[in-house]
Design an enzyme around this catalytic site. Structure first.
Site, PDB file in Angstrom:
ATOM      1  N   ASN A 462       0.869  -1.180   0.000  1.00  0.00           N
ATOM      2  CA  ASN A 462       0.000   0.000   0.000  1.00  0.00           C
ATOM      3  C   ASN A 462       0.906   1.230   0.000  1.00  0.00           C
ATOM      4  OD1 ASN A 462      -1.957   1.933   0.346  1.00  0.00           O
ATOM      5  ND2 ASN A 462      -2.358   1.438   2.497  1.00  0.00           N
ATOM      6  N   TRP A 463       1.015   1.876  -1.185  1.00  0.00           N
ATOM      7  CA  TRP A 463       1.949   2.997  -1.314  1.00  0.00           C
ATOM      8  C   TRP A 463       1.452   4.247  -0.595  1.00  0.00           C
ATOM      9  CZ3 TRP A 463       3.928   3.020  -7.118  1.00  0.00           C
ATOM     10  CH2 TRP A 463       4.622   1.828  -7.354  1.00  0.00           C
ATOM     11  N   LYS A 464       0.169   4.322  -0.347  1.00  0.00           N
ATOM     12  CA  LYS A 464      -0.450   5.507   0.262  1.00  0.00           C
ATOM     13  C   LYS A 464      -0.163   6.742  -0.612  1.00  0.00           C
ATOM     14  CE  LYS A 464      -0.247   3.374   4.795  1.00  0.00           C
ATOM     15  NZ  LYS A 464      -0.066   3.553   6.245  1.00  0.00           N
ATOM     16  N   HIS A 549      -9.585   1.148   5.019  1.00  0.00           N
ATOM     17  CA  HIS A 549      -8.328   1.407   5.720  1.00  0.00           C
ATOM     18  C   HIS A 549      -8.567   2.380   6.875  1.00  0.00           C
ATOM     19  CE1 HIS A 549      -4.161   2.562   6.486  1.00  0.00           C
ATOM     20  NE2 HIS A 549      -3.803   1.459   5.814  1.00  0.00           N
ATOM     21  N   GLU A 551      -6.965   4.809   7.994  1.00  0.00           N
ATOM     22  CA  GLU A 551      -6.761   6.230   7.696  1.00  0.00           C
ATOM     23  C   GLU A 551      -7.971   6.831   7.001  1.00  0.00           C
ATOM     24  OE1 GLU A 551      -1.993   5.375   7.332  1.00  0.00           O
ATOM     25  OE2 GLU A 551      -3.176   5.707   5.529  1.00  0.00           O
ATOM     26  N   GLU A 621      -5.421  -4.885  10.585  1.00  0.00           N
ATOM     27  CA  GLU A 621      -4.384  -3.876  10.816  1.00  0.00           C
ATOM     28  C   GLU A 621      -4.587  -3.250  12.198  1.00  0.00           C
ATOM     29  OE1 GLU A 621      -4.721  -0.531   8.249  1.00  0.00           O
ATOM     30  OE2 GLU A 621      -6.850  -0.319   8.594  1.00  0.00           O
ATOM     31  N   GLY A 627       2.721   2.409  11.009  1.00  0.00           N
ATOM     32  CA  GLY A 627       3.643   3.528  10.895  1.00  0.00           C
ATOM     33  C   GLY A 627       4.287   3.944  12.197  1.00  0.00           C
ATOM     34  N   SER A 667       3.282  -2.550  10.501  1.00  0.00           N
ATOM     35  CA  SER A 667       4.741  -2.524  10.642  1.00  0.00           C
ATOM     36  C   SER A 667       5.354  -3.900  10.435  1.00  0.00           C
ATOM     37  CB  SER A 667       5.142  -1.963  12.017  1.00  0.00           C
ATOM     38  OG  SER A 667       4.740  -0.626  12.147  1.00  0.00           O
ATOM     39  N   GLY A 688       2.952  -1.305   4.329  1.00  0.00           N
ATOM     40  CA  GLY A 688       2.946   0.131   4.075  1.00  0.00           C
ATOM     41  C   GLY A 688       4.303   0.627   3.646  1.00  0.00           C
ATOM     42  N   GLY A 689       5.025   1.261   4.574  1.00  0.00           N
ATOM     43  CA  GLY A 689       6.294   1.893   4.237  1.00  0.00           C
ATOM     44  C   GLY A 689       7.312   0.956   3.626  1.00  0.00           C
TER      45      GLY A 689
END
Length: 706
Positions: A462-464, A549, A551, A621, A627, A667, A688-689
């Site tokens: 997930n590049w966001k 998600h 967010e 999640e 994050g 994470s 994610g990251g």
């Protein structure tokens, strides 16, 4: 068969562990015994603390309640630390507290041994009296044991599992505080002093020889702020104290244990003007009542009626009745005026009176010099009108109590040791059955691998809102080339911002990497400026879409109803939905994670038919781990994944639950992915990251090869 010899390293480790066990045992026994004897006699410990305070020049500054609370707290701390060592509860914290306590106590007893301000430290109450130097060397040994145990606290074997340790903690604390409370209300259950019930105060059943080397020394009595206190020749007070009197006391290595005397005081007499009637009282073959009140000024006066009734009974039956006190004439007269007391008073040393009975006042019954009974002011004996005409020989209070020391020890075992023993046994059985279940589960997992292997394993990125179009295309190309050269053992999906979709779709081999969007609208089409519909997403060549998600839920207030519409529209356009669920940190700490994920599923996807639900990929999640660098442990993740699968089974049946892919998102990194993916209910990750660099993402994908 090859011979396996025991190496010196193994032998050394075995000896070290044995030393650790012995040190733990020594500390456990010492702390439990020391704490218990203090709890049994909290007033005795209070008196010893007051001696310390006096030696430090702090005597009389603090109210009596402070050293008493210190006494109860010290007993509870020592006893509980001993129990915690025994059961290996909070091993690191417990061993550090024991080490700190022994360090302080060793330094304190070194001062006592050198300066000798008090005769003994009182570490074991009256149960075991040690000299100050004996106490110091004892503490040196205990300090060494504490260092050994604190060195490797995790070597201590647990007798009770961590989940049940709270029972031991609370029960031990309540038990020892209850012992102290009962001893304060009544009397010590175990009396280690020379004036215990059954003691012959004439000394016929004890060694009372005073050596020829016995001598006399003076004790000096000083007064300050209305309080009198005794001092030795070597520790006289400063000039703020006023000299009152002095008296002689016997000294010598074999001083008599029962050094008690009665000076009968006529009305208006001052201390020192009385008649010594000690032999007369102790040799009386009949009964004698002794109302013991070290300080009448501080005596409890709530049971005056019973005291006066007992005095009247003693007059009618011809028994002696004396009030033993160390109070001056003013204190005695005040007590007479307040209570109407008509019984005679005898002067006796205050320390001796505090030793005779731990109550102010307390009642002692003698017969022929033998202690027949002792009662605190809270539990004075009552003589009914029918019993008033009978002599004590015919009454219960006139007989020696039958509650023997072995009987008291048995009660202690029944009230404390037995419950904890049963808890330990039950816990060990529970842990054994848990081990058997785990072993069976491991066996089932091996059989279950076929079912797990049938489920699609996915690592989704997930590049966001990251990377411009050019950087995104470059990353997609690099990832595509890498996975073409080294085929993955799982499905790989990258979910990108909308502007990347159409361009990246041209460079991806979607047999290797699936393409997905990060969101879609809850409307099919129309005047919704800035929105992107599911149909538009599909037209770019995308196969997947992330919905729900955290967010989107938090920042854009997407409700379960909105998400329900998005899911329906996505499926209408043949998009595979990766549906996100998870709890916040507050919800996790409140233990609400299960109800949160269940509500999120029920609100948005449990309305689907079985056929449509089979097309859903669930992504759990934990919001608190997104994050933040925090990651749920593999066990925590597996626990909630298994719960999610169970509620899917409740809704759609076990077969659907077994086929549903559930990803972990929080994470997840290459370092922890193998452990996470090894769990039977975790089928991959929503990354994610770590998905923004090809090497990092590839490291997670390769976890399926381990």
């Amino acid at each position: 068969m090859s011979d396996k010899s025991v190496t010196p390293a193994h032998t050394s480790a075995l000896w070290l562990r044995l030393v650790g066990v012995l040190c733990r045992l020594v500390l456990t026994v010492t702390f439990i015994f020391s704490g218990f004897v203090k709890a049994v006699d909290p007033l005795g410990t209070q008196y010893k603390i007051e001696d310390y305070l006096t030696a430090m020049g702090l005597g009389g500054i603090l109210p009596d309640i402070v050293p008493l609370l210190m006494s109860v707290a010290l007993a509870a701390l020592e006893f509980c630390l001993g129990i915690f060592l025994l059961f290996a509860i909070r091993r690191r914290l417990t061993t550090r507290l024991v080490l700190a306590m022994m360090l302080v106590m060793t330094l304190l007893t070194l001062w006592l041994a050198v300066a000798n301000p008090v005769s003994d430290c009182g570490c074991f109450g009256d149960a075991l009296v040690l000299t100050n130097w004996q106490t110091f060397w004892k503490n040196v040994i205990l300090l060494a044991c504490a260092v050994v145990v604190a060195w490797k606290p995790r070597d201590m074997f647990r007798f009770v599992s961590r989940s049940n340790q709270w029972i031991v903690v609370n029960y031990s604390a309540l038990f020892i505080l209850g012992i102290s409370g009962w001893s304060l209300y009544d009397l010590p259950q175990f009396d280690f002093r020379p004036y215990h019930i059954g003691a012959n105060l004439r000394g016929e059943n004890v060694s009372v020889n005073v050596s020829e080397n016995s001598a006399y020394e003076y004790v000096f009595i000083y007064e300050k702020n209305g309080e009198t206190q005794e001092f030795g020749i070597n520790n006289l007070p400063d000039s703020t104290w006023t000299f009152v009197d002095r008296r002689e006391v016997k000294t010598g290595a074999e001083l008599a244990k029962h050094d008690i005397s009665f000076d009968l005081l006529p009305e208006g007499a001052v201390n020192g003007e009385g008649e010594d009637i000690t032999d007369e009282v102790l040799n009386d073959t009949s009964y004698t009542f002794l109302l013991v009140a070290p300080k009448l000024e501080k005596a409890d006066d709530s049971r005056l009626d019973l005291i006066n009734e007992l005095y009247e009974y003693s007059l009618e039956q011809g028994y002696r009745f004396y009030c033993l006190t160390a109070s001056e004439m003013e204190g005695r007269e005040r007590w007479r005026d307040m209570t109407g007391a008509e019984y005679p008073f005898c002067f006796t040393d205050e320390t001796t009176l505090k030793t005779v009975i731990r109550s102010n006042p307390g009642l002692v019954l003698l017969k022929n010099g033998v202690v027949i009974g002792k009662w605190s002011h809270n539990r004075l004996p009552e003589i009914t009108s029918e019993e008033a005409a009978k002599p004590l020989e015919q009454l219960t209070i006139g007989q020696m109590p039958e509650d023997s020391v072995p009987g008291k020890i048995l009660k202690l075992l029944l009230w404390f040791v037995l419950p904890l023993g049963l808890l330990t046994l039950a816990d060990r059985i529970w842990m054994w059955t848990k081990w058997l279940r785990k072993k069976k589960e491991n066996h089932n997992i091996n059989n279950y691998k076929t079912t797990k292997d049938m489920r699609k394993k996915i690592v989704a990125g997930n590049w966001k809102m990251n990377m411009n179009l050019q950087d995104g295309i470059a990353l997609a190309k690099e990832l595509n080339d890498t996975l073409k050269a080294d085929k993955p053992n799982c499905g790989v999906v990258i979910c990108t911002p909308f502007i990347h979709l159409a361009s990246i779709a041209q460079f991806l081999d979607q047999d290797i990497i699936g393409l997905g969007a990060e969101n879609c609208a809850d409307k099919e089409k129309g005047a919704y400026t800035g929105e992107v519909s599911a149909e538009m997403v599909k037209s770019t060549g995308a196969q997947y879409v992330i919905l729900g998600h955290s967010e989107r839920r938090e920042y854009y207030k997407e409700t379960p109803e909105i998400l329900k519409e998005k899911v329906l529209l996505a499926q209408k356009n043949d998009l595979k939905v990766i549906f996100c669920i998870g709890e916040s940190l507050a919800e996790r700490e409140a233990g609400k994670q299960n109800e949160v994920v269940k509500a999120e599923l029920e609100g948005s996807v449990f309305n689907l038919s079985e056929e449509d639900f089979r097309k859903i990929v669930i992504a759990y999640e934990p919001i608190w781990a997104i994050g933040t660098g925090k990651t749920a442990t593999a066990e925590q993740a597996e626990e909630i994944h298994a719960y999610i699968r169970s509620i899917i089974a409740e809704k759609y049946g076990q077969a659907v639950a077994d086929d549903t892919t559930i990803l972990y998102g929080g994470s997840c990194k290459a370092s922890n992915a193998p452990e996470l993916f090894a769990k039977p209910d975790i089928d991959g990750g929503l990354i994610g990251g770590a998905s923004l660099k090809a090497a990092d993402f590839k490291g997670i994908i390769d976890a399926w090869k381990k």
